[in-house]
Design a protein around this motif. Structure first.
Motif, PDB file in Angstrom:
ATOM      1  N   THR A 121      12.391  59.451 -50.184  1.00  0.00           N
ATOM      2  CA  THR A 121      11.739  59.727 -51.369  1.00  0.00           C
ATOM      3  C   THR A 121      10.479  58.989 -51.621  1.00  0.00           C
TER       4      THR A 121
ATOM      5  N   LEU B 192       7.784  60.961 -49.563  1.00  0.00           N
ATOM      6  CA  LEU B 192       7.531  62.377 -49.556  1.00  0.00           C
ATOM      7  C   LEU B 192       6.060  62.691 -49.967  1.00  0.00           C
TER       8      LEU B 192
ATOM      9  N   VAL C 251      11.670  68.935 -54.664  1.00  0.00           N
ATOM     10  CA  VAL C 251      10.639  69.381 -53.898  1.00  0.00           C
ATOM     11  C   VAL C 251      10.343  70.823 -54.392  1.00  0.00           C
TER      12      VAL C 251
ATOM     13  N   ALA D  44       9.005  70.455 -47.991  1.00  0.00           N
ATOM     14  CA  ALA D  44       9.952  69.724 -47.124  1.00  0.00           C
ATOM     15  C   ALA D  44      11.428  70.245 -47.846  1.00  0.00           C
ATOM     16  N   THR D  45      12.620  69.981 -46.933  1.00  0.00           N
ATOM     17  CA  THR D  45      13.992  70.531 -47.128  1.00  0.00           C
ATOM     18  C   THR D  45      14.733  69.170 -47.064  1.00  0.00           C
ATOM     19  N   PRO D  46      15.545  68.716 -48.163  1.00  0.00           N
ATOM     20  CA  PRO D  46      16.518  67.802 -48.205  1.00  0.00           C
ATOM     21  C   PRO D  46      17.518  67.963 -47.094  1.00  0.00           C
TER      22      PRO D  46
ATOM     23  N   GLU E 263      16.520  62.066 -48.049  1.00  0.00           N
ATOM     24  CA  GLU E 263      15.509  62.416 -46.973  1.00  0.00           C
ATOM     25  C   GLU E 263      15.530  63.561 -46.683  1.00  0.00           C
ATOM     26  N   TYR E 264      14.189  64.002 -46.071  1.00  0.00           N
ATOM     27  CA  TYR E 264      13.796  65.214 -45.912  1.00  0.00           C
ATOM     28  C   TYR E 264      13.390  65.503 -44.667  1.00  0.00           C
TER      29      TYR E 264
ATOM     30  N   GLY F  40      10.905  68.621 -42.518  1.00  0.00           N
ATOM     31  CA  GLY F  40       9.791  69.714 -42.870  1.00  0.00           C
ATOM     32  C   GLY F  40       9.508  70.242 -41.588  1.00  0.00           C
TER      33      GLY F  40
ATOM     34  N   THR G 262      20.188  71.961 -42.013  1.00  0.00           N
ATOM     35  CA  THR G 262      20.868  72.006 -43.324  1.00  0.00           C
ATOM     36  C   THR G 262      22.143  72.619 -43.206  1.00  0.00           C
TER      37      THR G 262
END
Lengths: 508, 348
Positions: B89, B92, B120, B125-127, B264-265, B267, B286
């Protein structure tokens, strides 16, 4: 002596430092800073406080390191000490331990009232750098002709007077060389100051990391790094220039036999103290690996699976970095010692990496070497090459005082007898350089095994090294995980000491 | 004589070109993840991905999360790998502003909590996981004295808790920063007064999590003097899983009202020459299988709601219903000013 040597060899250290240190730093500076950088580096009272603290703690740490290390250097260089080689390797262990391990070991050892104090920092810095003094001053001390002192004694000089008027002036260049290296290492020290000094003591290096990584303020970080380069670089140049003047009277015992005195009560006491001084924090590390909640437990040792790969990765890096650093250092020292005045610049270039903040080198490599076909950011060889460049200044400062002290008469005599330059160097100079070369190789092994700063930001595809594994284990909760970190640190001590002993090689 | 510099230059150039050639070519069958040093999935976890797609996965580790994002931000559009794992976070906004990511909307977003997905909106980006930074305390210390452990931020400033709290510095520690940001989110403009009270109440600030938790905290192996520390919501299960001899109950617990959530992401790195493979990998990271591997290898919570947690997590990890959530843009805009102010208040 060997006027062609510099022309043949200059490119090796210059090229490596240029490509992996100077070019990256310049690329980063060109991108991040403008003409106002001195103001950004020194502008506020808080920053000036940081500069002042960084300087005085480095000076005090250096003085303490010399005070502790010179007696044992004397004992090892001038006397036949049983287990002397083992002691030299032992003294090198603190030098390669990652700072997070050193910090934690001292936190475990020192009373809580000393946590977060300047004396804690000084003690740890002195402890880490004993090997630098012993290995830079030792070869020079061992090569002093004892007949000089004996002659002075025969003429009625007391031991103190002999030390002051004969030994001290002859040792001064090597001591200055060692002091310069220790000072700069303490000046740019990061982890030890952070862990032991507590949250409120910032050094220039920790300010650089804070600004570059957390605050996203690259201009401020690079301004500080540029100022550090200017200040530390000027100090090192001034210091080595002094050393050059002082070495103009080369007095070297060219026979390597039979000059060392036997053991006395004083040497025995000094040697025993040295073993103990190194052992205490290491014992704290080993003890924590087998104690959980005050009871004996081997759970940490049972959990070190995967460590074999890390040991291998660490050794593989060192096996590439140490010969490279030693070869580059020898080339730079040859330019400085054998060449005419204009080749002295090669030594200055070879010393540059010590003055450049390590996180800046890492970021600079990312900026400068990121386009194909020169994309080195995660090349498998970049880490050992970076280790070699980081170790280079120490190698150079180990070799130069001894090389300069070799009388030119020797090579001239060999030439008169018809020896070609290469042959005369190999048969006359190389044997005299065996000890400092071994010391240089051992110190570069130590640098490579413990190095964490410049290279942690470079992409590592290969296996993780022991320090990375230890750091990660130390930063996770759980008794066994913590004990495992200490078991890995103990393993690092053993592996590192063995690697250093191997690099030291067989002496005579 | 004249020839020497030429020969030297050639000697320098030839190995360089060879070295460059050795590393310059990207292997089309391999997807590279650039990650921080704490990215430690189970061995062989990517075999399933390789079986399904024919693509191998290589992990490049490059320092801590801050270093990874900093380095990526220096060469946006010219990445060292295809996917980045581990911008949190606090990092990001900076990663997005630096333009290091290529947006991608994974179908797996549907399995995640909407409020996490909403962090987002541009899908840069993707969690991938969430971790809560919370006050941890030593249960035995409070039980043996018959006093109440802390439950709220307010309790920490209570004179009953004098000299009991140790926190890692937000300048040098990621949980330390999350805790500070949590107090700012909680108290708003009153955060400075709150820290002044913490300081007056005998707060100890140390450099990093390791010193705080393993040296100063009484509930860990370091057996320090202070029974309250800033750590993670998942620290209690770690104390159970890695205890020797084994224990039945966690020796530490979490004050759930103090938990600050970090997302946390992962990407796709802009400029990758394998965008399709990178998208497949984001979906795998994911997916249920990889998500289920996260708790016990990296001590974070999976971001998917449909993944069963290991028993130790169910029993001992805190799962605050409503943790403090941070606004990445506000953090990015004010971080420097807040940290400077905090330094003046607490360290000087």
């Amino acid at each position: 002596m060997y006027p062609r040597a510099p022309r043949l060899l200059w490119w090796l250290p210059t090229g490596a430092v240029g490509l992996f240190c100077i070019v990256p730093f310049v690329a980063l500076a060109a991108r991040a800073i403008g003409p106002d950088w001195p103001a950004r580096a020194l502008g506020t009272p808080a920053l000036r406080q940081v500069w002042w603290f960084t300087t005085w703690q480095a000076a005090a740490s250096t003085a303490l390191a010399l005070a502790v290390a010179l007696p044992v250097t004397w004992a090892l260089a001038r006397h036949r000490v049983p287990g002397g080689r083992a002691l030299t390797a032992w003294l090198t262990v603190p030098f390669f331990l990652p700072s997070v391990v050193v910090g934690a070991a001292f936190l475990a050892l020192l009373p809580r009232t000393m946590h977060g104090t300047a004396p804690a920092i000084l003690l740890a810095h002195a402890w880490c750098n004993l090997a630098v003094v012993v290995r830079i001053v030792g070869p020079r001390w061992a090569s002093l002709d004892p007949r000089l002192g004996e002659a002075a004694a025969t003429l009625g000089a007391r031991p103190v007077a002999v030390a002051r008027t004969v030994t001290a002036p002859l040792l001064a260049p090597a001591v200055a060389s060692a002091a310069a290296v220790v000072f700069v290492l303490c000046f740019t020290s990061y982890g030890v100051v952070r862990v032991l000094g507590g949250a409120s003591r910032m050094t220039v290096e920790s300010e650089i990391v804070l600004r570059a990584v957390l605050l996203d303020d690259l201009p401020a970080a690079v301004s500080l790094a540029a100022m550090q380069f200017a200040v530390v670089g000027a100090a090192v140049l001034w210091w080595t220039a002094r050393g050059t003047r002082a070495t103009t009277r080369p007095v070297v015992r060219t026979s390597q036999h039979g000059a060392r005195g036997d053991r006395t009560a004083a040497t025995a006491a000094v040697v025993a103290t040295a073993w103990l001084v190194v052992a205490l924090p290491l014992a704290a590390i080993a003890l924590r690996s087998v104690r959980i909640d005050g009871r004996l437990s081997l759970a940490g040792w049972r959990a070190i699976g995967g460590a074999a790969d890390a040991v291998w990765a660490s050794l593989a890096n060192a096996a590439l970095a140490a010969p490279l650093a030693t070869a580059m250092g020898l080339a730079a020292a040859a330019c400085a010692s054998y060449g005419s005045r204009r080749w002295r610049g090669v030594e200055a270039v070879a010393l540059a990496p010590v003055a450049i903040s390590s996180v800046t080198i890492g970021l600079g490599i990312v900026v400068a070497w990121s386009s194909r076909p020169f994309d080195f950011r995660s090349a498998p060889w970049i880490v050992p090459v970076a280790h070699a460049v980081v170790a280079l200044p120490i190698v150079v400062r180990t070799l130069v005082p001894v090389m300069r002290a070799i009388p030119s008469r020797l090579a001239e005599a060999a030439a008169t007898l018809g020896a070609a330059p290469w042959r005369s160097w190999r048969t006359v100079h190389l044997p005299l350089l065996a000890r400092p070369l071994a010391a240089a190789a051992a110190l570069s092994v130590a640098v490579s095994i413990g190095e964490f700063g410049a290279t942690s930001i470079l992409g590592r595809r290969s296996g993780e090294t022991l320090p990375v594994l230890i750091q990660r284990s130390l930063s996770r909760p759980g008794d066994i995980v913590q004990a495992r970190a200490w078991a890995l640190a103990t393993l690092l001590v053993a592996v590192g000491a063995a690697a250093v002993a191997v690099a030291d090689g067989r002496r005579r | 004589m004249r020839a020497f510099p030429v020969r030297s230059a050639a000697a320098l150039a030839i190995p360089l070109v060879l070295l460059a050639g050795a590393c310059g070519s990207g292997d089309p069958g391999t997807i590279t993840i650039v990650a921080h040093d704490s990215f430690t999935p189970s061995e062989g976890i990517f075999d399933a991905f390789t079986d399904r797609t024919g693509l191998r996965v290589e992990v490049v580790r490059a320092g801590d999360a801050g270093q990874v994002v900093t380095a990526a931000g220096l060469t946006p559009g010219n990445p060292v790998g295809d996917v980045l794992w581990g911008a949190d976070t606090t990092l990001l906004s900076r990663a997005i502003d630096d333009g290091i990511f290529e947006p991608y909307e994974s179908p797996n977003l549907a399995a995640m909590p909407p409020d996490v997905v909403a962090t987002v909106p541009g899908r840069e980006a993707t969690p991938v996981d969430t971790g809560e930074v919370c006050i941890n305390y030593d249960i035995g210390w409070f039980a043996s004295r018959g006093t109440e452990p802390p439950a709220t931020f307010e309790d920490l400033a209570d004179p009953r808790m004098r000299d009991l709290l140790v926190v890692p510095s937000p300048l040098t520690s990621s949980p330390g920063l999350a805790f500070l940001l949590g107090t700012i989110a909680e108290f708003g403009d009153g955060w400075e007064a709150y820290w002044q009270r913490l300081r007056d109440n005998g707060l100890l600030v140390v450099d990093g999590w390791t010193e705080a938790y393993t040296v100063e905290f009484s509930g860990s192996s370091g057996a320090g003097p202070r029974p309250i520390v800033v750590s993670y919501a998942t620290s209690p299960p770690a104390e159970v899983l890695f205890a020797d001899p084994p224990v039945d109950e966690a020796p530490t617990a979490v004050a759930t009202a103090t938990c600050t959530q970090q997302v946390e992401y992962a990407g796709i790195l802009r400029g990758t020459d394998q965008p399709d493979g990178a998208r497949l990998l984001i979906d795998f990271l994911t997916g249920p299988e990889f998500q289920a591997d996260l708790p016990l290898t990296q001590f974070v919570h999976p971001v998917r709601r449909d993944v069963a947690l290991p028993d130790a997590f169910v029993r001992w990890a805190a799962r605050p219903a409503d943790p403090i959530r941070l606004d990445a843009d506000a953090v990015s805009a004010n971080r420097s000013a807040w940290l400077e102010r905090w330094t003046d208040l607490v360290l000087r």
